[in-house]
Design a protein around this motif. Structure first.
Motif, PDB file in Angstrom:
ATOM      1  N   ASP A  50       6.370  -3.392   5.152  1.00 33.66           N
ATOM      2  CA  ASP A  50       5.494  -4.629   5.705  1.00 33.66           C
ATOM      3  C   ASP A  50       5.672  -5.725   5.214  1.00 33.66           C
ATOM      4  O   ASP A  50       6.475  -6.226   3.991  1.00 33.66           O
TER       5      ASP A  50
ATOM      6  N   TRP B  95      -4.792  -7.738  -1.547  1.00 30.68           N
ATOM      7  CA  TRP B  95      -3.750  -8.298  -1.772  1.00 30.68           C
ATOM      8  C   TRP B  95      -3.181  -8.653  -2.899  1.00 30.68           C
ATOM      9  O   TRP B  95      -2.703 -10.038  -2.818  1.00 30.68           O
TER      10      TRP B  95
ATOM     11  N   VAL C 209       6.042  -9.763  11.173  1.00 31.67           N
ATOM     12  CA  VAL C 209       5.428  -9.864   9.963  1.00 31.67           C
ATOM     13  C   VAL C 209       3.698  -9.992   9.922  1.00 31.67           C
ATOM     14  O   VAL C 209       3.247  -9.547  11.361  1.00 31.67           O
ATOM     15  N   ILE C 210       3.004  -9.301   9.297  1.00 30.20           N
ATOM     16  CA  ILE C 210       1.826  -8.819   9.257  1.00 30.20           C
ATOM     17  C   ILE C 210       0.578 -10.155   8.876  1.00 30.20           C
ATOM     18  O   ILE C 210      -0.514  -9.518   9.224  1.00 30.20           O
TER      19      ILE C 210
ATOM     20  N   GLN D 246      -1.577  -1.314  -2.006  1.00 29.26           N
ATOM     21  CA  GLN D 246      -1.063  -3.006  -1.117  1.00 29.26           C
ATOM     22  C   GLN D 246      -0.265  -3.994  -1.852  1.00 29.26           C
ATOM     23  O   GLN D 246      -0.800  -5.496  -1.160  1.00 29.26           O
TER      24      GLN D 246
ATOM     25  N   LYS E 238       5.136  -1.176  -1.031  1.00 30.24           N
ATOM     26  CA  LYS E 238       4.429  -1.756   0.298  1.00 30.24           C
ATOM     27  C   LYS E 238       4.805  -2.418   1.480  1.00 30.24           C
ATOM     28  O   LYS E 238       5.313  -2.831   2.611  1.00 30.24           O
ATOM     29  N   VAL E 239       4.595  -3.898   0.214  1.00 24.08           N
ATOM     30  CA  VAL E 239       4.943  -5.611   0.930  1.00 24.08           C
ATOM     31  C   VAL E 239       5.362  -5.826   0.147  1.00 24.08           C
ATOM     32  O   VAL E 239       5.887  -5.751  -1.226  1.00 24.08           O
TER      33      VAL E 239
ATOM     34  N   LYS F 149      12.763  -3.805   7.283  1.00 20.49           N
ATOM     35  CA  LYS F 149      11.760  -2.769   8.534  1.00 20.49           C
ATOM     36  C   LYS F 149      12.429  -1.671   8.737  1.00 20.49           C
ATOM     37  O   LYS F 149      11.641  -0.979   8.590  1.00 20.49           O
TER      38      LYS F 149
END
Length: 410
Positions: free
Chosen positions: A340, A251, A386-387, A273, A307-308, A335
């Motif tokens: 993400d 990442w 959150v991831i 990512q 994406k993040v 969201k």
């Protein structure tokens, strides 16, 4: 997942055991202290019932510069401690040396606070701003700035990491370096082993950890001796490709949106990512509860391929009319746009009795004890969604994630 743990100093490295994601993760005493300090309630009861584990490695737990609450950041020792505590992802902040080699440091110009460079005369003399002591009579503060770009990789590797701190009122080098906050420790700071970016990749592979390098903004004028911003961004990814690291295990991060766009366009497997670290709170008028102040908007970021997104803790939460911590409009907008979310940094504020400081600024009125860190973590996980969470003591996040049955690292 089974991985060999390595420790060492300089060129000496030895195996000291293995981490098994289901059996041997050790979170340390900190999570137990926090659970005991929580307000009575359902969450505390649930976390108490997980006291015997099992604890396992999870990508939800991200080692912020390793385990930098108690170990010198970005050192081998800090990273090994974070892996032992179940951090499935480890962070190397990336900058470069005079000979344009990539190394792990939070800032290009932090060697005077994070290493022993000021005690090494031949290297201290190369600092961009050599140490000048404070002058109590005039009120002048100590002046010093030592950068990775002042020295070569070989010289960098001779230094030792220390806890990040400096005393601006110091009248001597020894006094300047003796500044570690009371809620950290120097017990493990005697031999912090510095790493190049390549060495961090090899270490993380040996630990079975995934990787989140942050491309730091240069403190020198670019291009630097012909080394452009694009060269810098490309070299970071190239070192993962050369090491055979799968793009899905990396990442790459940056506060500079243009870096993320560069990776998306030029290294798309890694770019998909890549993480946009959101520092837009420095913009005049930014309000995490007013989407009109988000520039660019979440929708535009998503349309550009991001994406993040990774904002600080406080941007994701606010207080409702009953003084309860709830998701902010920022969190809802991210969201809704399909982004993400990763957040930073748990366990970086010291004692929370006074409201938690900068990282808790949007919910200060609801924070009055250290156990509230777990209450916030629960809301970030369940309500914000959150991831992953960066932490200076990854064992805290690992304890929570294991207790809640979050996925183990694969």
């Amino acid at each position: 997942m089974m991985a060999t743990l390595l420790v060492g100093c300089g060129s000496e490295t030895k195996a000291v055991g293995t981490v098994n994601s289901d059996e041997q993760v050790q979170v340390g005493p900190r999570p137990y202290f926090l659970v005991a300090d929580m307000d009575e309630g359902e969450l505390k009861t649930q976390l108490e019932q997980c006291s015997e584990g099992p604890f396992y490695t999870t990508d939800f737990s991200i080692g912020h510069r390793g385990a930098s609450m108690q170990f010198p950041e970005h050192t081998r020792e800090s990273y090994v401690a974070a892996a032992r505590m179940g951090a499935g992802i480890l962070e190397c902040d990336v900058t470069f040396t005079q000979d344009k080699e990539l190394v792990c440091r939070h800032s290009q110009c932090d060697l005077h606070t994070t290493t022993n460079i000021l005690t090494v005369p031949e290297l201290a003399a190369k600092c961009s701003v050599p140490f000048t002591p404070a002058d109590p009579a005039s009120g002048a503060k100590a002046q010093v700035m030592c950068c990775t770009s002042d020295i070569t990789l070989a010289e960098f590797k001779t230094l030792k990491g220390k806890m990040d701190a400096g005393n601006p009122d110091a009248t001597s080098v020894a006094e300047y370096l003796d500044a570690t906050p009371s809620w950290r420790t120097d017990l493990y700071a005697s031999r912090g082993t510095l790493l190049s970016h390549k060495e961090s990749i090899a270490l993380f592979q040996s630990l079975g950890a995934k990787m989140t390098p942050e491309l730091k903004s240069p403190s020198v004028t670019m291009p630097f001796d012909g080394f452009s911003l694009q060269d810098y961004a490309r070299k970071l990814i190239q070192e993962y490709e050369d090491a055979g690291v799968a793009a899905g295990d990396v990442w790459a991060q940056s506060f500079n949106l243009e870096d993320v766009k560069y990776w998306l366009a030029n290294t798309p497997e890694f770019g998909k990512q890549a993480v946009y670290l959101d520092g837009r709170d420095v913009n005049d008028g930014f309000d995490p509860n007013n989407p009109a102040t988000f520039d660019p908007s979440m929708q535009v970021l998503a349309a550009d391929g991001v994406k993040v997104i990774a904002p600080p803790l406080w941007m994701l939460v606010t207080l409702d009319t009953d003084n309860r911590i709830v998701p902010s409009e920022y969190a809802k907008s991210a969201k809704a746009a399909g982004l993400d979310i990763i957040t930073w940094t748990l366990e970086r504020s010291g004692p929370l009795a006074a409201g938690g400081g900068w990282y808790y600024q949007s919910v200060t009125d609801a924070i009055n004890n250290d156990g509230d860190a777990l209450q916030l973590l629960d809301i970030l996980a369940k309500d914000v969604g959150v991831i992953g969470v960066f932490s200076d003591w990854p064992g805290t996040v690992t304890y929570y994630a294991s207790c809640m049955g979050m996925p183990a690292s694969q």
